[in-house]
Scaffold this motif. Structure first.
Motif, PDB file in Angstrom:
ATOM      1  N   PRO A  23      52.841  26.704  52.258  1.00 26.87           N
ATOM      2  CA  PRO A  23      53.120  27.860  51.583  1.00 26.87           C
ATOM      3  C   PRO A  23      53.884  29.009  52.380  1.00 26.87           C
ATOM      4  CG  PRO A  23      50.974  27.744  52.269  1.00 26.87           C
ATOM      5  CD  PRO A  23      51.428  26.280  52.659  1.00 26.87           C
ATOM      6  N   LEU A  30      56.612  33.885  53.269  1.00 27.72           N
ATOM      7  CA  LEU A  30      56.259  33.173  52.034  1.00 27.72           C
ATOM      8  C   LEU A  30      57.415  32.335  51.797  1.00 27.72           C
ATOM      9  CD1 LEU A  30      54.135  35.514  49.703  1.00 27.72           C
ATOM     10  CD2 LEU A  30      53.368  33.829  51.070  1.00 27.72           C
ATOM     11  N   ALA A  34      57.343  27.354  47.207  1.00 27.82           N
ATOM     12  CA  ALA A  34      56.022  27.091  47.040  1.00 27.82           C
ATOM     13  C   ALA A  34      55.482  27.864  45.835  1.00 27.82           C
ATOM     14  CB  ALA A  34      55.290  27.175  48.306  1.00 27.82           C
TER      15      ALA A  34
END
Length: 167
Positions: A23, A30, A34
């Motif tokens: 992730p 981020l 994902a």
């Protein structure tokens, strides 16, 4: 002195795995690969029987702010109950941008597009003409239910088709 044991829960995945996606990136941001987008869904709260007293009843549904769509269920002879399959097919024949499906015998109205810009809004229908109570959707009337593309502390059931393509 006694030894103190500290339990540690290690993350674990149970089930078939097609791809594991971290992730976070190496820099700690981020990982966009994902992210999973989900559709907006209005979910019924009651299991539907085989026959429903919905002949001639109505729903008004707005998908992603693109105008109200008025749906009228078929009229039957002597207002006889109609099958839940006929209800689903009738909604789908008159609805654009979403589809009605049965999940565990409960109706789900799900947008065909996914992400935070899609929504389902069930609009009020006058009194006895409303199909919402018999479908278990009356608690969602007046709410704008939005899709999502990021985690916001809600649980999602994500179908395999919504996962990113394996790399």
């Amino acid at each position: 002195s006694p030894t103190v044991l500290t339990p540690a829960l290690v993350p674990c995945l149970v089930g078939p795995c097609f791809q594991i996606v971290n992730p976070l990136t190496a820099s700690g941001s981020l990982n966009t690969d994902a992210l999973v987008s989900v559709a907006a869904e209005a979910r019924g709260t009651i299991a539907l029987g085989a026959l429903l007293d919905l002949a001639g009843k109505q729903l008004t549904i707005n998908i992603s702010g693109n105008g109200d769509q008025e749906i009228t269920l078929p009229i039957s002879i002597d207002n006889a109950p109609i099958s839940r399959e006929l209800v689903i097919n009738s909604i789908n024949a008159q609805l654009t941008g979403a589809a009605a499906v049965l999940v565990d015998s409960k109706i789900v109205i799900r947008t065909t597009a996914k992400g935070p810009t899609v929504s389902v809004e069930l609009k009020a229908v006058n009194g006895d003409d409303s199909a919402y109570p018999a479908l278990g959707l009356d608690g969602s009337v007046g709410l704008k239910i939005e899709g999502a593309a990021s985690y916001d502390n809600r649980a999602y059931s994500i179908p395999y088709t919504s996962f990113p393509s394996p790399k």
